[in-house]
Scaffold this motif. Structure first.
Motif, PDB file in Angstrom:
ATOM      1  N   ALA A 234       5.685  -3.578  -6.814  1.00 41.79           N
ATOM      2  CA  ALA A 234       5.437  -3.405  -5.376  1.00 41.79           C
ATOM      3  C   ALA A 234       5.127  -4.745  -4.728  1.00 41.79           C
ATOM      4  O   ALA A 234       4.386  -5.556  -5.285  1.00 41.79           O
ATOM      5  N   TRP A 235       5.704  -4.960  -3.547  1.00 39.61           N
ATOM      6  CA  TRP A 235       5.340  -6.172  -2.800  1.00 39.61           C
ATOM      7  C   TRP A 235       5.569  -5.954  -1.308  1.00 39.61           C
ATOM      8  O   TRP A 235       6.152  -4.964  -0.889  1.00 39.61           O
ATOM      9  N   THR A 236       5.075  -6.892  -0.522  1.00 36.42           N
ATOM     10  CA  THR A 236       5.114  -6.734   0.922  1.00 36.42           C
ATOM     11  C   THR A 236       5.759  -7.944   1.573  1.00 36.42           C
ATOM     12  O   THR A 236       5.628  -9.070   1.072  1.00 36.42           O
ATOM     13  N   GLY A 237       6.472  -7.727   2.677  1.00 38.91           N
ATOM     14  CA  GLY A 237       7.240  -8.803   3.293  1.00 38.91           C
ATOM     15  C   GLY A 237       6.407  -9.854   4.006  1.00 38.91           C
ATOM     16  O   GLY A 237       6.743 -11.039   3.997  1.00 38.91           O
ATOM     17  N   HIS A 238       5.309  -9.424   4.617  1.00 41.93           N
ATOM     18  CA  HIS A 238       4.603 -10.355   5.523  1.00 41.93           C
ATOM     19  C   HIS A 238       3.881 -11.471   4.794  1.00 41.93           C
ATOM     20  O   HIS A 238       3.556 -12.482   5.393  1.00 41.93           O
ATOM     21  N   LYS A 239       3.646 -11.313   3.496  1.00 40.80           N
ATOM     22  CA  LYS A 239       3.047 -12.426   2.741  1.00 40.80           C
ATOM     23  C   LYS A 239       4.132 -13.396   2.265  1.00 40.80           C
ATOM     24  O   LYS A 239       3.835 -14.516   1.889  1.00 40.80           O
ATOM     25  N   LEU A 240       5.397 -12.924   2.263  1.00 40.21           N
ATOM     26  CA  LEU A 240       6.530 -13.737   1.801  1.00 40.21           C
ATOM     27  C   LEU A 240       7.260 -14.335   3.018  1.00 40.21           C
ATOM     28  O   LEU A 240       8.485 -14.399   3.040  1.00 40.21           O
ATOM     29  N   TYR A 241       6.506 -14.712   4.040  1.00 43.00           N
ATOM     30  CA  TYR A 241       7.070 -15.375   5.228  1.00 43.00           C
ATOM     31  C   TYR A 241       7.933 -14.435   6.073  1.00 43.00           C
ATOM     32  O   TYR A 241       8.624 -14.871   6.973  1.00 43.00           O
ATOM     33  N   GLY A 242       7.880 -13.147   5.761  1.00 44.61           N
ATOM     34  CA  GLY A 242       8.649 -12.170   6.529  1.00 44.61           C
ATOM     35  C   GLY A 242       7.759 -11.441   7.523  1.00 44.61           C
ATOM     36  O   GLY A 242       6.572 -11.738   7.652  1.00 44.61           O
ATOM     37  N   PRO A 243       8.346 -10.471   8.233  1.00 43.45           N
ATOM     38  CA  PRO A 243       7.564  -9.719   9.221  1.00 43.45           C
ATOM     39  C   PRO A 243       6.637  -8.696   8.572  1.00 43.45           C
ATOM     40  O   PRO A 243       6.780  -8.368   7.395  1.00 43.45           O
ATOM     41  N   THR A 244       5.707  -8.200   9.368  1.00 39.82           N
ATOM     42  CA  THR A 244       4.885  -7.077   8.927  1.00 39.82           C
ATOM     43  C   THR A 244       5.723  -5.794   8.998  1.00 39.82           C
ATOM     44  O   THR A 244       6.765  -5.748   9.648  1.00 39.82           O
ATOM     45  N   GLY A 245       5.261  -4.750   8.326  1.00 33.95           N
ATOM     46  CA  GLY A 245       5.886  -3.435   8.454  1.00 33.95           C
ATOM     47  C   GLY A 245       7.066  -3.217   7.541  1.00 33.95           C
ATOM     48  O   GLY A 245       7.770  -2.217   7.654  1.00 33.95           O
ATOM     49  N   ILE A 246       7.309  -4.158   6.620  1.00 36.62           N
ATOM     50  CA  ILE A 246       8.410  -3.981   5.669  1.00 36.62           C
ATOM     51  C   ILE A 246       7.969  -4.508   4.303  1.00 36.62           C
ATOM     52  O   ILE A 246       7.389  -5.580   4.204  1.00 36.62           O
ATOM     53  N   GLY A 247       8.185  -3.704   3.294  1.00 40.38           N
ATOM     54  CA  GLY A 247       7.860  -4.105   1.926  1.00 40.38           C
ATOM     55  C   GLY A 247       8.846  -3.456   0.991  1.00 40.38           C
ATOM     56  O   GLY A 247       9.770  -2.756   1.423  1.00 40.38           O
ATOM     57  N   VAL A 248       8.661  -3.706  -0.291  1.00 40.23           N
ATOM     58  CA  VAL A 248       9.623  -3.214  -1.281  1.00 40.23           C
ATOM     59  C   VAL A 248       8.897  -2.546  -2.434  1.00 40.23           C
ATOM     60  O   VAL A 248       7.892  -3.063  -2.936  1.00 40.23           O
TER      61      VAL A 248
ATOM     62  N   THR B  86       0.838  -1.199   0.000  1.00 42.78           N
ATOM     63  CA  THR B  86       0.000   0.000   0.000  1.00 42.78           C
ATOM     64  C   THR B  86       0.873   1.250   0.000  1.00 42.78           C
ATOM     65  O   THR B  86       0.646   2.191  -0.769  1.00 42.78           O
ATOM     66  N   GLU B  87       1.889   1.248   0.855  1.00 42.12           N
ATOM     67  CA  GLU B  87       2.767   2.418   0.900  1.00 42.12           C
ATOM     68  C   GLU B  87       3.552   2.551  -0.400  1.00 42.12           C
ATOM     69  O   GLU B  87       3.773   3.658  -0.901  1.00 42.12           O
ATOM     70  N   ALA B  88       3.972   1.418  -0.968  1.00 43.88           N
ATOM     71  CA  ALA B  88       4.722   1.457  -2.231  1.00 43.88           C
ATOM     72  C   ALA B  88       3.891   2.121  -3.325  1.00 43.88           C
ATOM     73  O   ALA B  88       4.381   2.979  -4.076  1.00 43.88           O
ATOM     74  N   ILE B  89       2.617   1.749  -3.393  1.00 43.47           N
ATOM     75  CA  ILE B  89       1.755   2.294  -4.458  1.00 43.47           C
ATOM     76  C   ILE B  89       1.463   3.768  -4.176  1.00 43.47           C
ATOM     77  O   ILE B  89       1.451   4.594  -5.091  1.00 43.47           O
ATOM     78  N   ASN B  90       1.257   4.094  -2.903  1.00 41.37           N
ATOM     79  CA  ASN B  90       1.058   5.511  -2.558  1.00 41.37           C
ATOM     80  C   ASN B  90       2.285   6.346  -2.896  1.00 41.37           C
ATOM     81  O   ASN B  90       2.168   7.497  -3.315  1.00 41.37           O
ATOM     82  N   LEU B  91       3.456   5.750  -2.702  1.00 41.90           N
ATOM     83  CA  LEU B  91       4.688   6.466  -3.056  1.00 41.90           C
ATOM     84  C   LEU B  91       4.699   6.799  -4.553  1.00 41.90           C
ATOM     85  O   LEU B  91       4.989   7.926  -4.956  1.00 41.90           O
TER      86      LEU B  91
END
Lengths: 144, 408
Positions: free
Chosen positions: B223-237, B96-101
Motif C-alpha cells: 500500500a502507498w499514497t500519491g501525495h508523499k511521492l510528489y503527486g496529488p492528494t486523494g490518489i494512492g495504490v 489508509t483506504e488501501a489497508i481498509n480495503l
C-alpha cells in the motif's frame, strides 16, 4: 525578535519554568479535566471557594507544552480572589480574544493574542480557561 | 545528486521559492506530504483545460482520451513497483483506504475466526485501527510485535508470535514514519510465509525513497499514497497478487465495479475495477502519472544516494545540539529524524522554528502506541525529500540552537 518569540521570552518562559500554581489542592476541591486529543495537551484545574464564594484557592496539574503551562499559571494568578461571575467573564473574554475578539485589559494575558496566527496553538492557551469556565459555570462538561 | 542537479530539481517545484514570514521556506515536513513538481501541476491543469471527461464509459473523444491518460498511470504504477500485471494495481484514495480495503475484503472474508493479524509497535494508526475494527467485528486476534530500543523489529519476538501458525496476515510498515527504520522486508516476508502468513507492507514512506520491487520482495499486498511521492492528494495504490485479488469480494459497491446489475443480483467487474467503485479521482490519477515519471526521471539510485547522505549529515549535526535526543537508531534507516529537546515541548519547538520559516512536524505522528513505547507524548520530526539541501539542514540546526537558547 518576532511577536511569538517576544511572547515566549516575556511571559511564557517565566510561568512555564516556575509555575506558582502548579499544585494539587487534594480531596474536596472541585476539579475539571480538559484534554486536547489532537496534541495530547492535558490539564486539570482545581479550586476551593472562600466564605463569600470567591476563589480562595486554585491550582492546576498539566502535561503539555510551555504555552499550556504558562497560560494555566497566569490564569490561576489572575482569577485568584475573584468571585465566580468575574472569573467566568474573564474566562470568556480570554477565549473570545483568541477568536479574534478584543484584547483584554491585563497586558500579560493580552500578550497571548499573538497566538491568533497559530490556530493549532490557540487551544494550548485556552484549554485551562475552558476548564475554569466549566468550573465557574457549573457545567462540568469540558468539551475537548 | 551534486549541487547543480539539486538546483535543477528545486527549480521544478514552484512552492520552494515561497517566503514564510519573509524568510526562505525550509520545508522539512516531507514525511507528512511532499511538494509538487511543475510536471504534476501542469498535467492536472492541462487535463482540466484541454482534455477532461468522465472515464471508462463515455463513447466520445474526450472520455476516451481521458481514460487513456488515466489508465497510463496504472501502467506507470505497475512499472514503478515491478508488478506482474497492470491488473494488480488498484487505485484508492490513500494508504489508509488501501489497508481498509484489505482489512475488509481479505480480512473479513478470507481470514477465519481464530486466526490472527500481526502488526508491529511502530505502525501508523492507519495500520492499527482497521485491524482493531476487524478484530472487534470478526473475532480475528490482533498481535503486536515489539521493537527494540534502537527502533528495529524485535525479530526473535516476531518469530515467536508466528510460531503457532495462527497468523494469517502480517501487516507491517516498510519504513517507520517516526523512527525512519527500514524493515528487513525480505527476511520478514520469508519468515511470515514459512509460518503460513501472507504479508501486507505499508509502503507510504518507503516507496518515496527507495525502489520497490514487489516480485523480488515477495510480499502479497503493498500500500502507498500519491501525495508523499510528489503527486496529488486523494490518489494512492494498493498492489495485490492477482489470484488474491480475484478471490476477494469487492470493498465498496456502486458504478464501475460491476459487469451487470439487476435488482436481484449483481456480477462484479474483473480486477482491478471490482475494487474501484464510482467515479475515481481522475485528475489526481493523471497527476500521479506525472509524479511517477518525475521520480523515474530522477531515478531511485540518485534519490536514495542523496537522501542517505543528507540523513547521515542531519543525524550528525542535529545530534550535536546539546540536550537534544534523536529517537530511532536502526542500522538501516531513512531520512526521517525524530527528536526531543530537554526543557522544550515539541510543539513549542515547531512554533519557534516556524517563525524562522522552517516547517517540521510535531506531535504523535499518528503513532500513539509507538510514542507510549518510547515513553513520550510527542516528538518533533524533520523529514527529507529529493529536493532537500544541506543548507536546509544547516538552517534547521541553527534554528534548533536558537530554540534551545530560548527554551532550554
Amino acid at each position: 525578535m518576532n511577536a511569538v518569540e517576544s511572547l515566549y521570552q516575556s511571559v511564557i518562559l517565566k510561568h512555564s519554568r516556575a509555575p506558582r500554581f502548579r499544585v494539587e489542592l487534594g480531596q474536596g476541591a472541585a476539579a475539571c479535566h480538559c484534554r486536547n486529543p489532537l496534541c495530547g495537551d492535558d490539564v486539570t484545574v482545581q479550586w476551593r471557594a472562600g466564605p463569600a464564594g470567591a476563589i480562595a484557592e486554585i491550582g492546576f496539574t498539566a502535561e503539555g507544552c510551555a504555552i499550556l503551562i504558562a497560560s494555566s499559571d497566569l490564569m490561576a494568578e489572575s482569577v485568584l480572589g475573584l468571585d465566580r461571575d468575574r472569573a467566568l467573564k474573564k474566562a470568556r473574554a480570554f477565549r473570545a480574544m483568541l477568536d479574534d475578539g478584543p484584547e483584554i485589559a491585563e497586558p500579560t494575558l493580552a500578550s497571548f493574542a499573538a497566538l491568533r496566527d497559530y490556530p493549532a496553538r490557540k487551544r494550548c492557551a485556552t484549554l485551562p480557561w475552558q476548564a475554569l469556565e466549566s468550573l465557574m459555570s457549573g457545567d462540568m462538561k469540558c468539551q475537548s | 545528486m551534486n549541487t547543480p542537479d539539486l538546483a535543477a530539481i528545486r527549480a521544478q517545484f514552484p512552492i520552494l521559492s515561497e517566503k514564510i514570514y519573509g524568510k526562505d521556506l525550509v520545508y522539512l515536513d516531507n514525511g507528512a506530504s511532499a511538494q509538487k513538481p511543475r510536471a504534476v501541476i501542469d498535467a492536472m491543469v492541462h487535463a482540466m483545460e484541454h482534455q477532461y471527461a468522465n472515464i471508462h464509459r463515455g463513447l466520445h473523444w474526450m472520455s476516451e482520451r481521458t481514460t487513456d491518460v488515466y489508465e497510463q498511470t496504472r501502467d506507470l504504477a505497475a512499472g514503478l513497483m515491478n508488478a506482474a500485471s497492470r491488473e494488480e494495481i488498484i487505485f484508492v484514495r490513500n494508504s489508509t483506504e488501501a489497508i481498509n480495503l484489505v482489512a475488509h475484503s481479505f480480512g473479513r472474508h478470507l481470514l477465519k475466526p481464530g486466526q490472527a493479524v500481526l502488526i508491529s509497535e511502530m505502525e501508523h494508526h492507519s495500520n492499527i485501527v482497521p485491524w482493531q475494527m476487524l478484530r472487534d467485528a470478526c473475532g480475528i486476534e490482533l498481535r503486536v510485535a515489539p521493537i527494540t530500543d534502537d527502533g528495529e523489529l524485535d525479530f526473535p519476538a516476531f518469530e515467536a508470535l508466528l510460531a503457532d501458525g495462527k497468523v494469517g496476515l502480517v501487516a507491517i510498515t516498510h519504513m517507520s514514519n517516526v523512527l525512519g527504520t527500514y524493515l528487513p522486508a525480505e527476511r520478514v516476508i520469508q519468515t511470515a510465509h514459512a509460518a503460513g502468513a501472507l504479508v501486507l507492507l505499508d509502503g507510504s514512506q518507503a516507496i518515496v525513497h527507495r525502489a520497490v520491487d514487489v516480485q523480488t520482495l515477495g510480499c502479497d499486498f503493498y500500500a502507498w499514497t500519491g501525495h508523499k511521492l510528489y503527486g496529488p492528494t486523494g490518489i494512492g495504490v494498493l498492489w495485490g497478487r492477482k489470484a488474491l485479488l480475484e478471490a476477494m469480494p469487492p470493498f465498496l459497491g456502486g458504478g464501475d465495479m460491476i459487469s451487470s446489475v439487476t435488482f436481484a443480483h449483481s456480477e462484479w467487474a474483473r480486477v482491478p475495477h471490482k475494487f474501484e467503485a464510482g467515479t475515481p479521482a481522475i485528475l489526481e490519477g493523471i497527476g500521479l502519472g506525472a509524479a511517477i515519471k518525475f521520480v523515474q526521471n530522477l531515478g531511485y539510485d540518485a534519490i536514495a544516494a542523496h537522501e542517505a547522505a543528507l540523513t547521515e549529515y542531519g543525524l550528525a549535526h542535529i545530534g550535536e545540539i546539546p540536550g537534544l535526543t534523536i529517537w530511532g537508531h536502526a542500522k538501516d534507516r531513512g531520512g526521517v529524524i525524530s527528536f526531543t529537546m530537554d526543557g522544550a515541548h515539541p510543539h513549542d519547538i515547531a512554533t519557534l522554528l516556524d517563525r524562522q520559516g522552517i516547517a517540521v512536524r510535531a506531535g504523535h505522528h499518528c503513532a500513539e502506541p509507538l510514542m507510549r513505547r518510547l515513553g513520550l507524548n510527542a516528538t518533533a520530526r524533520a523529514s527529507f525529500a529529493a529536493y532537500t539541501t544541506y543548507g536546509e539542514i544547516d538552517a534547521l540546526v541553527a534554528g534548533l540552537r536558537r530554540v534551545r537558547e530560548f527554551l532550554a
